[in-house]
Design a protein around this motif. Sequence first.
Motif, PDB file in Angstrom:
ATOM      1  N   VAL A 271      74.254 -53.524  -3.682  1.00  0.00           N
ATOM      2  CA  VAL A 271      75.541 -52.838  -3.837  1.00  0.00           C
ATOM      3  C   VAL A 271      75.812 -52.651  -5.323  1.00  0.00           C
ATOM      4  CG1 VAL A 271      78.025 -52.926  -3.426  1.00  0.00           C
ATOM      5  CG2 VAL A 271      76.458 -53.885  -1.727  1.00  0.00           C
ATOM      6  N   ILE A 272      76.104 -51.417  -5.689  1.00  0.00           N
ATOM      7  CA  ILE A 272      76.438 -51.092  -7.074  1.00  0.00           C
ATOM      8  C   ILE A 272      77.735 -50.299  -7.075  1.00  0.00           C
ATOM      9  CG2 ILE A 272      75.765 -49.778  -9.105  1.00  0.00           C
ATOM     10  CD1 ILE A 272      72.883 -50.149  -8.214  1.00  0.00           C
TER      11      ILE A 272
ATOM     12  N   ASP B 212      77.218 -41.305   6.392  1.00  0.00           N
ATOM     13  CA  ASP B 212      78.434 -41.849   5.791  1.00  0.00           C
ATOM     14  C   ASP B 212      79.569 -41.944   6.799  1.00  0.00           C
ATOM     15  OD1 ASP B 212      78.124 -38.997   5.607  1.00  0.00           O
ATOM     16  OD2 ASP B 212      79.990 -38.932   4.485  1.00  0.00           O
ATOM     17  N   LYS B 213      79.452 -41.238   7.910  1.00  0.00           N
ATOM     18  CA  LYS B 213      80.469 -41.310   8.950  1.00  0.00           C
ATOM     19  C   LYS B 213      80.167 -42.414   9.965  1.00  0.00           C
ATOM     20  CE  LYS B 213      81.575 -36.417   8.489  1.00  0.00           C
ATOM     21  NZ  LYS B 213      80.999 -36.359   7.168  1.00  0.00           N
ATOM     22  N   VAL B 214      78.885 -42.782  10.106  1.00  0.00           N
ATOM     23  CA  VAL B 214      78.488 -43.822  11.044  1.00  0.00           C
ATOM     24  C   VAL B 214      78.851 -45.206  10.519  1.00  0.00           C
ATOM     25  CG1 VAL B 214      76.517 -44.910  12.222  1.00  0.00           C
ATOM     26  CG2 VAL B 214      76.623 -42.424  12.012  1.00  0.00           C
ATOM     27  N   VAL B 215      78.625 -45.436   9.239  1.00  0.00           N
ATOM     28  CA  VAL B 215      78.938 -46.733   8.628  1.00  0.00           C
ATOM     29  C   VAL B 215      79.807 -46.551   7.390  1.00  0.00           C
ATOM     30  CG1 VAL B 215      77.025 -48.112   9.524  1.00  0.00           C
ATOM     31  CG2 VAL B 215      76.652 -46.651   7.560  1.00  0.00           C
ATOM     32  N   PRO B 216      80.984 -45.912   7.506  1.00  0.00           N
ATOM     33  CA  PRO B 216      81.802 -45.644   6.331  1.00  0.00           C
ATOM     34  C   PRO B 216      82.315 -46.896   5.635  1.00  0.00           C
ATOM     35  CG  PRO B 216      83.056 -45.243   8.323  1.00  0.00           C
ATOM     36  CD  PRO B 216      81.633 -45.527   8.751  1.00  0.00           C
ATOM     37  N   TRP B 217      82.424 -47.995   6.344  1.00  0.00           N
ATOM     38  CA  TRP B 217      82.943 -49.231   5.758  1.00  0.00           C
ATOM     39  C   TRP B 217      82.048 -49.752   4.641  1.00  0.00           C
ATOM     40  CZ3 TRP B 217      79.374 -53.046   6.548  1.00  0.00           C
ATOM     41  CH2 TRP B 217      78.489 -52.851   7.606  1.00  0.00           C
ATOM     42  N   LEU B 218      80.769 -49.367   4.629  1.00  0.00           N
ATOM     43  CA  LEU B 218      79.890 -49.804   3.552  1.00  0.00           C
ATOM     44  C   LEU B 218      80.275 -49.218   2.206  1.00  0.00           C
ATOM     45  CD1 LEU B 218      76.383 -49.715   5.241  1.00  0.00           C
ATOM     46  CD2 LEU B 218      77.603 -51.721   4.439  1.00  0.00           C
ATOM     47  N   LEU B 219      80.940 -48.070   2.236  1.00  0.00           N
ATOM     48  CA  LEU B 219      81.290 -47.404   0.992  1.00  0.00           C
ATOM     49  C   LEU B 219      82.663 -47.806   0.464  1.00  0.00           C
ATOM     50  CD1 LEU B 219      79.831 -43.855   1.680  1.00  0.00           C
ATOM     51  CD2 LEU B 219      78.982 -45.585   0.106  1.00  0.00           C
ATOM     52  N   TYR B 220      83.382 -48.649   1.152  1.00  0.00           N
ATOM     53  CA  TYR B 220      84.724 -49.030   0.692  1.00  0.00           C
ATOM     54  C   TYR B 220      84.829 -50.493   0.387  1.00  0.00           C
ATOM     55  CZ  TYR B 220      85.709 -44.387   2.284  1.00  0.00           C
ATOM     56  OH  TYR B 220      85.675 -43.031   2.447  1.00  0.00           O
TER      57      TYR B 220
ATOM     58  N   ASP C 194      85.518 -37.806  -7.524  1.00  0.00           N
ATOM     59  CA  ASP C 194      85.895 -36.861  -8.577  1.00  0.00           C
ATOM     60  C   ASP C 194      86.478 -37.535  -9.819  1.00  0.00           C
ATOM     61  OD1 ASP C 194      85.085 -34.770  -6.959  1.00  0.00           O
ATOM     62  OD2 ASP C 194      87.048 -34.579  -6.021  1.00  0.00           O
ATOM     63  N   ARG C 195      86.681 -38.842  -9.783  1.00  0.00           N
ATOM     64  CA  ARG C 195      87.259 -39.559 -10.926  1.00  0.00           C
ATOM     65  C   ARG C 195      86.192 -40.281 -11.747  1.00  0.00           C
ATOM     66  NH1 ARG C 195      89.724 -40.691  -6.444  1.00  0.00           N
ATOM     67  NH2 ARG C 195      89.091 -42.868  -6.427  1.00  0.00           N
ATOM     68  N   GLY C 196      84.914 -39.963 -11.532  1.00  0.00           N
ATOM     69  CA  GLY C 196      83.835 -40.571 -12.302  1.00  0.00           C
ATOM     70  C   GLY C 196      83.437 -41.957 -11.833  1.00  0.00           C
ATOM     71  N   HIS C 197      83.749 -42.284 -10.580  1.00  0.00           N
ATOM     72  CA  HIS C 197      83.397 -43.590 -10.012  1.00  0.00           C
ATOM     73  C   HIS C 197      82.287 -43.394  -8.990  1.00  0.00           C
ATOM     74  CE1 HIS C 197      83.811 -47.085  -7.296  1.00  0.00           C
ATOM     75  NE2 HIS C 197      84.002 -47.718  -8.437  1.00  0.00           N
ATOM     76  N   ALA C 198      81.355 -44.343  -8.942  1.00  0.00           N
ATOM     77  CA  ALA C 198      80.247 -44.273  -7.986  1.00  0.00           C
ATOM     78  C   ALA C 198      80.113 -45.593  -7.241  1.00  0.00           C
ATOM     79  CB  ALA C 198      78.943 -43.977  -8.706  1.00  0.00           C
ATOM     80  N   LYS C 199      79.700 -45.485  -5.978  1.00  0.00           N
ATOM     81  CA  LYS C 199      79.323 -46.665  -5.207  1.00  0.00           C
ATOM     82  C   LYS C 199      78.032 -46.318  -4.486  1.00  0.00           C
ATOM     83  CE  LYS C 199      80.717 -50.335  -2.167  1.00  0.00           C
ATOM     84  NZ  LYS C 199      81.799 -50.973  -1.424  1.00  0.00           N
TER      85      LYS C 199
ATOM     86  N   VAL D 201      74.588 -43.864 -13.447  1.00  0.00           N
ATOM     87  CA  VAL D 201      75.585 -44.805 -12.944  1.00  0.00           C
ATOM     88  C   VAL D 201      75.439 -46.093 -13.742  1.00  0.00           C
ATOM     89  CG1 VAL D 201      76.398 -46.118 -10.958  1.00  0.00           C
ATOM     90  CG2 VAL D 201      75.538 -43.785 -10.642  1.00  0.00           C
ATOM     91  N   THR D 202      76.532 -46.511 -14.365  1.00  0.00           N
ATOM     92  CA  THR D 202      76.553 -47.752 -15.128  1.00  0.00           C
ATOM     93  C   THR D 202      77.346 -48.771 -14.312  1.00  0.00           C
ATOM     94  OG1 THR D 202      76.533 -46.479 -17.173  1.00  0.00           O
ATOM     95  CG2 THR D 202      77.180 -48.797 -17.335  1.00  0.00           C
ATOM     96  N   PRO D 203      76.659 -49.753 -13.735  1.00  0.00           N
ATOM     97  CA  PRO D 203      77.351 -50.744 -12.906  1.00  0.00           C
ATOM     98  C   PRO D 203      78.397 -51.527 -13.688  1.00  0.00           C
ATOM     99  CG  PRO D 203      74.983 -50.852 -12.577  1.00  0.00           C
ATOM    100  CD  PRO D 203      75.220 -49.974 -13.773  1.00  0.00           C
ATOM    101  N   THR D 204      79.514 -51.785 -13.055  1.00  0.00           N
ATOM    102  CA  THR D 204      80.610 -52.523 -13.671  1.00  0.00           C
ATOM    103  C   THR D 204      80.208 -53.948 -13.994  1.00  0.00           C
ATOM    104  OG1 THR D 204      82.165 -51.179 -12.420  1.00  0.00           O
ATOM    105  CG2 THR D 204      83.027 -53.215 -13.365  1.00  0.00           C
ATOM    106  N   ASP D 205      79.464 -54.594 -13.088  1.00  0.00           N
ATOM    107  CA  ASP D 205      79.172 -56.027 -13.256  1.00  0.00           C
ATOM    108  C   ASP D 205      77.706 -56.344 -13.534  1.00  0.00           C
ATOM    109  OD1 ASP D 205      78.265 -55.253 -10.807  1.00  0.00           O
ATOM    110  OD2 ASP D 205      79.264 -56.841  -9.690  1.00  0.00           O
ATOM    111  N   SER D 206      76.891 -55.368 -13.914  1.00  0.00           N
ATOM    112  CA  SER D 206      75.478 -55.629 -14.210  1.00  0.00           C
ATOM    113  C   SER D 206      75.128 -55.035 -15.561  1.00  0.00           C
ATOM    114  CB  SER D 206      74.585 -55.022 -13.129  1.00  0.00           C
ATOM    115  OG  SER D 206      74.816 -55.626 -11.889  1.00  0.00           O
ATOM    116  N   SER D 207      75.538 -55.739 -16.609  1.00  0.00           N
ATOM    117  CA  SER D 207      75.297 -55.199 -17.941  1.00  0.00           C
ATOM    118  C   SER D 207      73.793 -55.045 -18.183  1.00  0.00           C
ATOM    119  CB  SER D 207      75.915 -56.108 -18.996  1.00  0.00           C
ATOM    120  OG  SER D 207      75.294 -57.372 -18.936  1.00  0.00           O
ATOM    121  N   GLY D 208      73.455 -54.003 -18.893  1.00  0.00           N
ATOM    122  CA  GLY D 208      72.057 -53.746 -19.193  1.00  0.00           C
ATOM    123  C   GLY D 208      71.352 -52.880 -18.169  1.00  0.00           C
ATOM    124  N   HIS D 209      71.943 -52.690 -17.031  1.00  0.00           N
ATOM    125  CA  HIS D 209      71.320 -51.851 -16.003  1.00  0.00           C
ATOM    126  C   HIS D 209      71.994 -50.492 -15.969  1.00  0.00           C
ATOM    127  CE1 HIS D 209      68.568 -54.552 -13.880  1.00  0.00           C
ATOM    128  NE2 HIS D 209      69.358 -55.483 -14.372  1.00  0.00           N
ATOM    129  N   VAL D 210      71.179 -49.478 -15.978  1.00  0.00           N
ATOM    130  CA  VAL D 210      71.663 -48.109 -15.833  1.00  0.00           C
ATOM    131  C   VAL D 210      70.834 -47.474 -14.740  1.00  0.00           C
ATOM    132  CG1 VAL D 210      71.918 -45.878 -16.959  1.00  0.00           C
ATOM    133  CG2 VAL D 210      72.355 -47.963 -18.243  1.00  0.00           C
TER     134      VAL D 210
END
Length: 150
Positions: free
Chosen positions: A76-77, A142-150, A55-60, A90-99
């Motif tokens: 991973v983005i 997302d419940k089976v492998v939740p660690w991938l999202l954190y 809800d804070r405008g962040h995506a993974k 989604v505008t990746p933090t560390d991949s400039s030029g990619h949207v």
Amino acid sequence: MVREGKASAQDLEEVTASLKDQRHQFLSSIRPGDWQGMKGGWSDGMKEVLLDLNDRGHAKIVSISHTLDRGKGICVIEGSAASAGDGIVVTPTDSSGHVILIRRLGIALAIEDESVRPGSLAPYCQLGGALVGQYFRIEGADKVVPWLLY
């Protein structure tokens, strides 16, 4: 009647038509929900994608591709997410030029990255990894492998 073999050919046709109509109505009634707070897993049979839009405008976004040598290519983005027309950009933090554009196509999820050309590797992917494609929902992923999202 069908189970006991007492149905006529016309009865079977009516049952088949009715089942097709019910399925069509069900699939037509599915509408994309609100993107805010969307979290879950999708697959196309060769790749699994986990998505977390908070809800804070962040995506993974995490993608796991099954490679022909029985390996796994991972993408991973992480970045900012904003509504754009019928989807989310989604505008990746560390991949400039990619949207990355994420859209709903009925019940499917489409992920697009116009910066990645066919045969090239995106900077957010390991060798063998891929993210672009169309995917169907996997309940509970997302419940089976939740660690991938954190």
